[in-house]
Every structure is written in structure tokens, then in C-alpha cells.
Design a protein around this motif. Structure first.
Motif, PDB file in Angstrom:
ATOM      1  N   ARG A  15      38.156   8.253  41.162  1.00 28.01           N
ATOM      2  CA  ARG A  15      36.839   8.600  41.950  1.00 28.01           C
ATOM      3  C   ARG A  15      35.412   8.448  41.468  1.00 28.01           C
ATOM      4  O   ARG A  15      34.882   8.126  40.739  1.00 28.01           O
TER       5      ARG A  15
ATOM      6  N   LEU B 272      32.466   6.252  38.991  1.00 29.12           N
ATOM      7  CA  LEU B 272      31.356   6.352  39.386  1.00 29.12           C
ATOM      8  C   LEU B 272      30.150   7.275  38.273  1.00 29.12           C
ATOM      9  O   LEU B 272      28.822   6.366  37.938  1.00 29.12           O
TER      10      LEU B 272
ATOM     11  N   GLY C  39      32.167   2.907  46.711  1.00 26.73           N
ATOM     12  CA  GLY C  39      31.469   4.406  46.022  1.00 26.73           C
ATOM     13  C   GLY C  39      29.705   3.605  45.989  1.00 26.73           C
ATOM     14  O   GLY C  39      28.888   4.172  46.093  1.00 26.73           O
TER      15      GLY C  39
END
Length: 173
Positions: free
Chosen positions: A92, A96, A142
Motif C-alpha cells: 500500500r 502511494l 489511501g
């Protein structure tokens, strides 16, 4: 149904439950600790607690039984069956980080990220292939989203702006 109450709890058990209630990051565990605290401190029965915490009475009874059998450790979720999630926190984070960088700066032959391009780049880097909707879902989680590119036409011609304005205004004859 008959009223169910827990046995008297020691001050150590009460402080342990209070600590769990105030520090647990899991809201479900906090509610379970609250159920036990309401029973022990306020001497409420399962039906009264169920109305307060907006749970079914039978749910409250099950947590009473589990606390009586396993103690404070019994208030946590039991391990669940099934495969563990494929996406790790590191994946993750890398997603991002990647979406915040320009593709050309990474030596890629395109200027804008799409979910498919992100999925390809991460699959190449991490070995984990995610679908396009999964990448979009992870981006939304996110706090980010990919939007459609806005195509603009420009020219190195110094008179380009003047010519463009002439095209937009209707010609008077």
C-alpha cells in the motif's frame, strides 16, 4: 429468558478491562470490554446492556460466556479461516509513493498514471499482480484517486494565443 450477570470481578480485572476499553484500537473489542464493565460495575443484565450498546441480547450473553471462559484474551476476535490478504502495508505504501511520482521521472515512456499502469509497475516491482479495480480501491483507501487526463493543445508559435482566440470568436462578415 433469564437474566444473566457475571460474577463479581476483582479490582485488577476491572482495571484491566478499563485499560483495554481506553486503549484498544479495535472498536469491537472496546464494545465487548464495555459490556463486561457495565455488567460488573453497574450490575446491569444482558438485556439492559444489549439496549445500551445496540447489540442483540444473545450477542451480549455470548461475550459474557467467552469472557468467563477465557478472560480478557477472549474479547479479541478469533482467527478467521481463509487465505490471508495479499496486499501488505508495504505494498500500500509503495503504491502511494509511486502514484505521487511522475512516470517520466522513473524512466517510463508515459506521462500520466492509470490504474492499469500502476498495477503493471507494481507487479513488475513486487511480483504481486493486482486487478485494476483493486488498485483503484487501494488508492481510494489511501485518500487518492486517479482522474481522467485533461488534454490541451499548445504550440510553440508566438502568435498561437491570438490565432486561437480568432478561431473561437465567430467571424463577422
Amino acid at each position: 429468558m433469564r437474566a444473566i450477570r457475571l460474577d463479581e470481578l476483582s479490582s485488577e480485572q476491572l482495571s484491566e478491562l478499563d485499560q483495554l476499553y481506553h486503549t484498544s484500537p479495535d472498536p469491537r473489542v472496546r464494545i465487548r470490554a464495555l459490556m463486561i464493565l457495565l455488567s460488573a460495575e453497574r450490575h446491569l443484565v444482558a438485556a439492559e446492556i444489549a439496549a445500551l450498546v445496540r447489540q442483540h441480547e444473545e450477542t451480549v450473553r455470548r461475550w459474557f460466556a467467552r469472557y468467563a471462559a477465557e478472560g480478557i484474551c477472549g474479547l479479541a476476535d478469533a482467527p478467521r479461516s481463509g487465505t490471508p490478504p495479499k496486499v501488505t502495508p508495504a505494498y500500500r505504501q509503495r503504491l502511494l509513493e509511486l502514484v505521487r511520482r511522475r512516470p517520466r521521472a522513473l524512466g517510463l515512456p508515459f506521462s500520466l498514471w492509470t490504474a492499469a499502469r500502476l498495477a503493471d509497475a507494481l507487479a513488475e516491482e513486487t511480483g504481486l499482480r493486482m486487478s485494476v479495480p483493486s488498485v483503484q480501491r487501494l488508492l481510494r483507501a489511501g485518500g487518492m484517486a486517479l482522474s481522467r487526463p485533461q488534454h490541451t493543445i499548445t504550440s510553440p508559435d508566438p502568435d498561437y494565443a491570438l490565432k486561437k482566440r480568432r478561431l473561437k470568436t465567430p467571424a463577422m462578415t
